[in-house]
Design a protein around this motif. Structure first.
Motif, PDB file in Angstrom:
ATOM      1  N   PRO A 113     -45.159  62.002  15.261  1.00  0.00           N
ATOM      2  CA  PRO A 113     -44.556  63.066  14.446  1.00  0.00           C
ATOM      3  C   PRO A 113     -43.484  63.857  15.179  1.00  0.00           C
ATOM      4  N   VAL A 116     -39.695  62.720  14.591  1.00  0.00           N
ATOM      5  CA  VAL A 116     -38.983  63.030  13.355  1.00  0.00           C
ATOM      6  C   VAL A 116     -39.075  64.502  12.988  1.00  0.00           C
ATOM      7  N   MET A 117     -39.680  65.303  13.823  1.00  0.00           N
ATOM      8  CA  MET A 117     -39.911  66.696  13.464  1.00  0.00           C
ATOM      9  C   MET A 117     -38.605  67.478  13.325  1.00  0.00           C
ATOM     10  N   PRO A 119     -35.382  66.276  12.691  1.00  0.00           N
ATOM     11  CA  PRO A 119     -34.650  65.909  11.475  1.00  0.00           C
ATOM     12  C   PRO A 119     -35.293  66.444  10.198  1.00  0.00           C
ATOM     13  N   VAL A 120     -36.615  66.409  10.114  1.00  0.00           N
ATOM     14  CA  VAL A 120     -37.299  66.927   8.933  1.00  0.00           C
ATOM     15  C   VAL A 120     -37.090  68.434   8.813  1.00  0.00           C
ATOM     16  N   PHE A 121     -37.161  69.131   9.933  1.00  0.00           N
ATOM     17  CA  PHE A 121     -36.939  70.582   9.915  1.00  0.00           C
ATOM     18  C   PHE A 121     -35.533  70.913   9.424  1.00  0.00           C
ATOM     19  N   ALA A 123     -33.593  69.028   7.526  1.00  0.00           N
ATOM     20  CA  ALA A 123     -33.472  68.667   6.115  1.00  0.00           C
ATOM     21  C   ALA A 123     -34.111  69.730   5.216  1.00  0.00           C
ATOM     22  N   LEU A 124     -35.297  70.203   5.586  1.00  0.00           N
ATOM     23  CA  LEU A 124     -35.953  71.227   4.778  1.00  0.00           C
ATOM     24  C   LEU A 124     -35.207  72.549   4.832  1.00  0.00           C
ATOM     25  N   GLY A 135     -42.613  73.058   1.612  1.00  0.00           N
ATOM     26  CA  GLY A 135     -42.152  72.682   2.940  1.00  0.00           C
ATOM     27  C   GLY A 135     -43.282  72.278   3.871  1.00  0.00           C
ATOM     28  N   PRO A 139     -43.463  66.890   3.876  1.00  0.00           N
ATOM     29  CA  PRO A 139     -43.247  65.914   4.957  1.00  0.00           C
ATOM     30  C   PRO A 139     -44.405  64.946   5.200  1.00  0.00           C
ATOM     31  N   SER A 143     -47.712  58.409   4.223  1.00  0.00           N
ATOM     32  CA  SER A 143     -48.013  58.044   5.606  1.00  0.00           C
ATOM     33  C   SER A 143     -47.972  56.539   5.764  1.00  0.00           C
ATOM     34  N   TRP A 205     -46.731  71.778  12.910  1.00  0.00           N
ATOM     35  CA  TRP A 205     -45.788  71.934  11.804  1.00  0.00           C
ATOM     36  C   TRP A 205     -45.875  73.309  11.135  1.00  0.00           C
TER      37      TRP A 205
END
Length: 269
Positions: A113, A116-117, A119-121, A123-124, A135, A139, A143, A205
């Motif tokens: 995790p 990609v943490m 990029p996900v942060f 994007a959100l 939010g 994510p 799975s 997260w």
């Protein structure tokens, strides 16, 4: 043979006692009436229910508990739905790019995790979903482990059964919901349990994505039990002891399906 069996039993009992020692320590600490003297693994009084009552009347802990139940339940249910559809499709349907998608799932299994943490942060943040329930949920609703587990389990569904349903005129959706899903129940409940436990213990997260205290979950909130002289350890431990009850109850209910879901998927029929 007669000697080895008692030794095995003694070794197993010792191993169980060793594993239960941290839980015993938690109960001792959570039962303390105050933090004045918490030395040694001995009871300094039994105020466990008083401590739990103090926690539940605080006002913050019930909100944290509700947040954890809501987020873990939503993620688990959505992950089960997506894993069921994707895993069955990868196992039993033929379509262009199926093997490529399966390879992507396998590659995703190797990603942690933390990779990609960021990029996900970002994007959100761009869509304004930080500090919101969506939010914290979005994510994790799909799975790779869940898809792969269901796919492996779906390979064991007899092809003749699916073919007979198609011959009788059943559509793919009908076959999926009325034939595949009941047969996939052990795998789906295993995914549900694994995802619920993962989200229940998720600390990183929520720490990153939820700066507002109203959205805190239990792992993040356990550090907030502070008094005038610092952390109130007996209340913090009582809260931690209370927080293990929901996943423990869920595991007790789904244990039979959890074991079969992890074992039967690898057996060729």
């Amino acid at each position: 043979m007669r000697i080895s069996r008692p030794l095995t039993v003694i070794a197993l009992l010792g191993f169980v006692a060793l594993m239960l020692l941290p839980l015993y320590s938690m109960i001792v600490l959570a039962s303390a009436p105050d933090d004045s003297d918490l030395s040694g693994l001995r009871f300094h009084g039994f105020a466990l229910f008083d401590n739990i009552g103090q926690i539940m009347t605080d006002g913050r802990f019930p909100r944290y508990l509700l947040n954890s139940i809501l987020i873990a339940s939503a993620v688990s249910v959505l992950d089960v739905a997506i894993s069921a559809a994707a895993g069955y499709a990868l196992a039993r349907l033929r379509f262009p790019g199926r093997d490529a998608l399966l390879n992507l799932v396998v590659v995703a299994l190797s990603l942690t995790p933390a990779v990609v943490m960021i990029p996900v942060f970002v994007a959100l943040s761009e869509i304004g979903w930080l500090n919101s329930y969506q939010g914290l949920i979005a994510p994790f609703v799909a799975s790779a482990l869940g898809v792969f587990l269901v796919r492996q389990f779906a390979l064991g569904i007899p092809a003749q059964m699916l073919h007979a349903a198609r011959v009788d005129g059943a559509g793919e959706l009908r076959i999926f919901f009325f034939i595949a899903v009941p047969l996939l129940r052990p795998a789906l409940l295993t995914v549900l349990l694994l995802q619920f436990l993962a989200q229940w213990d998720n600390l990183i997260w929520p720490l990153i994505a939820a700066s507002e205290q109203e959205l805190w979950t239990l792992p993040l909130a356990l550090s907030s039990f502070e008094g005038e002289h610092g952390i109130v350890y007996h209340l913090q431990t009582a809260a931690a002891l209370l927080s293990i009850l929901p996943p423990l109850a869920l595991f007790a209910v789904l244990q039979r399906y959890y074991v079969s879901g992890l074992t039967l998927g690898g057996i060729k029929r």
